[in-house]
Scaffold this motif. Sequence first.
Motif, PDB file in Angstrom:
ATOM      1  N   GLY A 104       0.716  -1.119   0.057  1.00  0.00           N
ATOM      2  CA  GLY A 104      -0.133   0.067  -0.184  1.00  0.00           C
ATOM      3  C   GLY A 104       0.847   1.174   0.015  1.00  0.00           C
ATOM      4  N   GLU A 105       2.072   1.029   0.505  1.00  0.00           N
ATOM      5  CA  GLU A 105       3.045   2.451   0.451  1.00  0.00           C
ATOM      6  C   GLU A 105       3.217   2.925  -0.907  1.00  0.00           C
ATOM      7  OE1 GLU A 105       6.528   1.953   2.581  1.00  0.00           O
ATOM      8  OE2 GLU A 105       5.601   0.415   4.011  1.00  0.00           O
ATOM      9  N   HIS A 106       3.096   1.876  -2.069  1.00  0.00           N
ATOM     10  CA  HIS A 106       3.366   2.180  -3.163  1.00  0.00           C
ATOM     11  C   HIS A 106       2.269   2.291  -4.402  1.00  0.00           C
ATOM     12  CE1 HIS A 106       7.774   2.065  -2.313  1.00  0.00           C
ATOM     13  NE2 HIS A 106       7.580   0.912  -1.993  1.00  0.00           N
ATOM     14  N   VAL A 107       1.138   1.404  -3.828  1.00  0.00           N
ATOM     15  CA  VAL A 107       0.071   1.230  -4.802  1.00  0.00           C
ATOM     16  C   VAL A 107      -1.063   1.283  -3.815  1.00  0.00           C
ATOM     17  CG1 VAL A 107      -1.356  -0.337  -6.302  1.00  0.00           C
ATOM     18  CG2 VAL A 107       1.298  -0.620  -6.169  1.00  0.00           C
ATOM     19  N   PRO A 108      -1.699   2.525  -3.184  1.00  0.00           N
ATOM     20  CA  PRO A 108      -2.386   2.910  -2.253  1.00  0.00           C
ATOM     21  C   PRO A 108      -3.833   2.696  -2.601  1.00  0.00           C
ATOM     22  CG  PRO A 108      -1.820   4.813  -3.385  1.00  0.00           C
ATOM     23  CD  PRO A 108      -0.934   3.926  -3.922  1.00  0.00           C
ATOM     24  N   ASN A 170      -1.423 -16.675  -7.479  1.00  0.00           N
ATOM     25  CA  ASN A 170      -1.317 -15.956  -8.757  1.00  0.00           C
ATOM     26  C   ASN A 170      -1.834 -14.662  -8.678  1.00  0.00           C
ATOM     27  OD1 ASN A 170      -0.701 -17.896 -10.961  1.00  0.00           O
ATOM     28  ND2 ASN A 170      -2.530 -19.151 -10.333  1.00  0.00           N
ATOM     29  N   VAL A 171      -2.684 -14.329  -7.779  1.00  0.00           N
ATOM     30  CA  VAL A 171      -3.108 -12.929  -7.507  1.00  0.00           C
ATOM     31  C   VAL A 171      -1.814 -12.112  -7.225  1.00  0.00           C
ATOM     32  CG1 VAL A 171      -4.734 -11.358  -6.059  1.00  0.00           C
ATOM     33  CG2 VAL A 171      -5.600 -13.565  -7.006  1.00  0.00           C
ATOM     34  N   GLY A 172      -0.956 -12.553  -6.066  1.00  0.00           N
ATOM     35  CA  GLY A 172       0.030 -11.784  -5.648  1.00  0.00           C
ATOM     36  C   GLY A 172       0.779 -11.303  -6.927  1.00  0.00           C
ATOM     37  N   PHE A 173       1.139 -12.165  -7.624  1.00  0.00           N
ATOM     38  CA  PHE A 173       1.956 -11.637  -8.937  1.00  0.00           C
ATOM     39  C   PHE A 173       1.153 -10.727  -9.791  1.00  0.00           C
ATOM     40  CE2 PHE A 173       4.923 -14.407  -7.315  1.00  0.00           C
ATOM     41  CZ  PHE A 173       6.343 -14.014  -7.976  1.00  0.00           C
ATOM     42  N   GLY A 174      -0.049 -10.694  -9.781  1.00  0.00           N
ATOM     43  CA  GLY A 174      -0.933  -9.784 -10.542  1.00  0.00           C
ATOM     44  C   GLY A 174      -0.734  -8.379  -9.992  1.00  0.00           C
ATOM     45  N   LEU A 175      -0.526  -8.253  -8.436  1.00  0.00           N
ATOM     46  CA  LEU A 175      -0.513  -7.032  -7.763  1.00  0.00           C
ATOM     47  C   LEU A 175       0.978  -6.422  -7.771  1.00  0.00           C
ATOM     48  CD1 LEU A 175      -2.245  -8.048  -4.527  1.00  0.00           C
ATOM     49  CD2 LEU A 175      -3.007  -6.928  -6.506  1.00  0.00           C
ATOM     50  N   LEU A 176       1.995  -7.749  -8.232  1.00  0.00           N
ATOM     51  CA  LEU A 176       3.588  -7.113  -8.185  1.00  0.00           C
ATOM     52  C   LEU A 176       3.608  -6.372  -9.681  1.00  0.00           C
ATOM     53  CD1 LEU A 176       5.352 -10.221  -6.984  1.00  0.00           C
ATOM     54  CD2 LEU A 176       5.267  -7.724  -6.046  1.00  0.00           C
ATOM     55  N   GLY A 177       2.850  -6.813 -10.528  1.00  0.00           N
ATOM     56  CA  GLY A 177       2.919  -6.175 -11.822  1.00  0.00           C
ATOM     57  C   GLY A 177       2.300  -5.090 -11.775  1.00  0.00           C
ATOM     58  N   ALA A 178       1.297  -4.764 -11.003  1.00  0.00           N
ATOM     59  CA  ALA A 178       0.787  -3.262 -10.718  1.00  0.00           C
ATOM     60  C   ALA A 178       1.770  -2.366  -9.937  1.00  0.00           C
ATOM     61  CB  ALA A 178      -0.462  -3.527  -9.935  1.00  0.00           C
ATOM     62  N   LEU A 179       2.590  -3.177  -9.077  1.00  0.00           N
ATOM     63  CA  LEU A 179       3.731  -2.446  -8.354  1.00  0.00           C
ATOM     64  C   LEU A 179       4.748  -1.785  -9.365  1.00  0.00           C
ATOM     65  CD1 LEU A 179       5.202  -1.400  -5.760  1.00  0.00           C
ATOM     66  CD2 LEU A 179       6.131  -3.862  -6.000  1.00  0.00           C
ATOM     67  N   VAL A 180       5.057  -2.598 -10.287  1.00  0.00           N
ATOM     68  CA  VAL A 180       6.027  -2.324 -11.182  1.00  0.00           C
ATOM     69  C   VAL A 180       5.550  -1.095 -11.996  1.00  0.00           C
ATOM     70  CG1 VAL A 180       7.197  -3.138 -13.437  1.00  0.00           C
ATOM     71  CG2 VAL A 180       7.220  -4.507 -11.438  1.00  0.00           C
ATOM     72  N   ARG A 182       3.278   1.227 -11.329  1.00  0.00           N
ATOM     73  CA  ARG A 182       3.078   2.505 -10.579  1.00  0.00           C
ATOM     74  C   ARG A 182       4.678   2.983 -10.461  1.00  0.00           C
ATOM     75  NH1 ARG A 182      -1.811   2.686  -7.839  1.00  0.00           N
ATOM     76  NH2 ARG A 182      -3.119   1.761  -9.461  1.00  0.00           N
ATOM     77  N   LEU A 183       5.643   2.325 -10.283  1.00  0.00           N
ATOM     78  CA  LEU A 183       6.885   2.774  -9.983  1.00  0.00           C
ATOM     79  C   LEU A 183       7.850   3.331 -11.094  1.00  0.00           C
ATOM     80  CD1 LEU A 183       8.296   0.927  -6.877  1.00  0.00           C
ATOM     81  CD2 LEU A 183       7.369   3.149  -6.830  1.00  0.00           C
ATOM     82  N   ARG A 184       7.231   2.624 -12.338  1.00  0.00           N
ATOM     83  CA  ARG A 184       7.992   2.671 -13.601  1.00  0.00           C
ATOM     84  C   ARG A 184       7.241   3.909 -14.645  1.00  0.00           C
ATOM     85  NH1 ARG A 184      13.068   2.128 -12.456  1.00  0.00           N
ATOM     86  NH2 ARG A 184      13.878   0.115 -12.666  1.00  0.00           N
ATOM     87  N   GLY A 185       5.900   3.846 -14.115  1.00  0.00           N
ATOM     88  CA  GLY A 185       4.782   4.696 -14.977  1.00  0.00           C
ATOM     89  C   GLY A 185       4.831   4.138 -16.484  1.00  0.00           C
ATOM     90  N   TYR A 189       4.667  -4.932 -19.533  1.00  0.00           N
ATOM     91  CA  TYR A 189       5.417  -5.752 -20.430  1.00  0.00           C
ATOM     92  C   TYR A 189       6.395  -4.675 -21.087  1.00  0.00           C
ATOM     93  CZ  TYR A 189       6.754  -7.923 -24.691  1.00  0.00           C
ATOM     94  OH  TYR A 189       7.402  -8.525 -25.640  1.00  0.00           O
ATOM     95  N   THR A 190       5.855  -3.362 -21.250  1.00  0.00           N
ATOM     96  CA  THR A 190       6.753  -2.299 -21.890  1.00  0.00           C
ATOM     97  C   THR A 190       7.978  -2.160 -21.203  1.00  0.00           C
ATOM     98  OG1 THR A 190       4.954  -1.108 -22.392  1.00  0.00           O
ATOM     99  CG2 THR A 190       6.961   0.145 -22.396  1.00  0.00           C
ATOM    100  N   VAL A 191       7.603  -2.175 -19.876  1.00  0.00           N
ATOM    101  CA  VAL A 191       9.021  -2.006 -18.670  1.00  0.00           C
ATOM    102  C   VAL A 191       9.858  -3.456 -18.957  1.00  0.00           C
ATOM    103  CG1 VAL A 191       9.951  -1.913 -16.447  1.00  0.00           C
ATOM    104  CG2 VAL A 191       7.988  -0.648 -17.211  1.00  0.00           C
ATOM    105  N   LEU A 192       9.344  -4.764 -19.130  1.00  0.00           N
ATOM    106  CA  LEU A 192      10.183  -5.797 -19.297  1.00  0.00           C
ATOM    107  C   LEU A 192      10.802  -5.782 -20.519  1.00  0.00           C
ATOM    108  CD1 LEU A 192      10.724  -8.610 -18.316  1.00  0.00           C
ATOM    109  CD2 LEU A 192       8.564  -9.354 -19.637  1.00  0.00           C
ATOM    110  N   HIS A 193      10.208  -5.383 -21.532  1.00  0.00           N
ATOM    111  CA  HIS A 193      10.978  -5.283 -22.894  1.00  0.00           C
ATOM    112  C   HIS A 193      12.059  -4.503 -23.038  1.00  0.00           C
ATOM    113  CE1 HIS A 193      11.662  -4.602 -27.281  1.00  0.00           C
ATOM    114  NE2 HIS A 193      11.278  -6.013 -27.209  1.00  0.00           N
ATOM    115  N   ARG A 194      11.953  -3.238 -22.386  1.00  0.00           N
ATOM    116  CA  ARG A 194      12.643  -2.275 -22.370  1.00  0.00           C
ATOM    117  C   ARG A 194      14.060  -2.574 -21.305  1.00  0.00           C
ATOM    118  NH1 ARG A 194       9.830   1.798 -20.934  1.00  0.00           N
ATOM    119  NH2 ARG A 194      10.258   1.996 -18.567  1.00  0.00           N
TER     120      ARG A 194
END
Length: 485
Positions: A104-108, A170-180, A182-185, A189-194
């Motif tokens: 919640g500190e990063h994905v309120p 599986n839900v936990g990694f859906g949330l981790l994708g959202a964390l990425v 939020r912090l990368r903007g 997948y765009t972040v992963l490719h880059r």
Amino acid sequence: MPTSKTHSRHVVGDDDFTDLLPETRRALAHRISVAQRDARLPGVVAGVLRDGEPLWWGARSMVDGHVPTTDVQFRIGSITKTFVAVLVLRLRDEGLLRLSDRLGEHVPDVGPGAGELTVRQLLSHTSGLSAEPPGPWWERTDGSLRPELADLLQDPPLRHESGRVFHYSNVGFGLLGALVERLRGDDWYTVLHREVLSPLGMRRTSALPEAPHAGGWAVHPWADVILAEPLQQTGRMAPAGQLWSTVDDLLRWAGFLAAGDDRVLSAATLAEMREPQAPGEDGYGLGLALNRTGTLALAGHTGSMPGFLAALWIAPEERLGAVVLTNTTSAANFSVSDLAADLVGIVAEREPDFPEPWRPLSSCDPAVLALTGPWYWGPTACGLRLVGENELELVQLAAPRERVSLLRPADGEAWDGDTWTVTGGYWHGETMRVVRSADMAAEAGREAGISHLDMGTFVLTREPYPLDGPTPGAVDPAGWRAEKW
């Protein structure tokens, strides 16, 4: 494949053992051929690597009109999680988050009940979150049914107290994708490719299938007939299992997971990802499953989506890895994990790798050299060996000759030469301090006047329980003696 050093261990005298022997290649081909027949796999393609370089590949198929090659895409399911975990550890290494941070500190807006979960808990499947999101089977329905993060959470969201048990989510990694995101903007997948795929040259790993790719099939459990599986895009759940890839690309990925690449993630951080975080059948690290088969310690992941099964395992100590991709939903009496592990095991057993030749150190600090030799924790004999520049190996001499711990200079801008950090063994993460005699002559130099070693408060001395030594609790003044009983 990633650039790798040329290791002299493959050349002994005039012999070059870089390639596999024909008997080993035949054993690998036989293993996947039997698996394809017995498990009735529409198709299977596999590859093995050593030291980041491909050693072998093979395939069997009677479906889709062709035998797959190492450039044919398959859906890799939860192997996707290893990519997401690397993105999260990149954020950690950049100082943008800590593994102890609450989500919640990063994905309120994550929703009630999930904001208190830590990044570490999500990576290691100890968050207690439900395995799947609410609603219809997410792997076979369109991701547009779950447009918001809150749509991923069951009511209540937790099935177990956070941090208490391993429960795959599986839900936990859906949330981790959202964390990425939020912090990368940017989209995960765009972040992963880059940040990952492009630097590693993984041109055939994608979120959507790109030709040539295999079709996904279900095989009837009681008849030799097949059914085409639908291909759904999974939306918010994509970080849990969306990616498509090839054997070529996944061998690159396996080589990276084993050795690291400073453009993406260091070898030290990848080793951290392989450290057990949670109990399970074999254990789980930070986004990496852990497995043991025989003497092999494996790390990697398996994956499944409707129509596909996949596995990737690396054996870091043997510098080996294997990838298996199939296009079936499931198969009776078949484990894609075991198949990939068997391929590693075949090579490890038949063709063990040659060790690096021994070479003397190019430099040596006399003060560090003075720490080597026998030390005693009470009556327990230990030994310190200088194994690298400012790197000591601690072993228990009574045990079989094996590494117990490594000691390296403690972090800090100005290392005093006497403070070390311990890695591995009982004292993992503790500090070792060199304690010097108070009356040591100033001109004696750092290599003189050592009283004892303080190993996380355990006192190691040059003799077992010396009478005039610093052993806590003192020593019987009668000293060591013979006694007739």
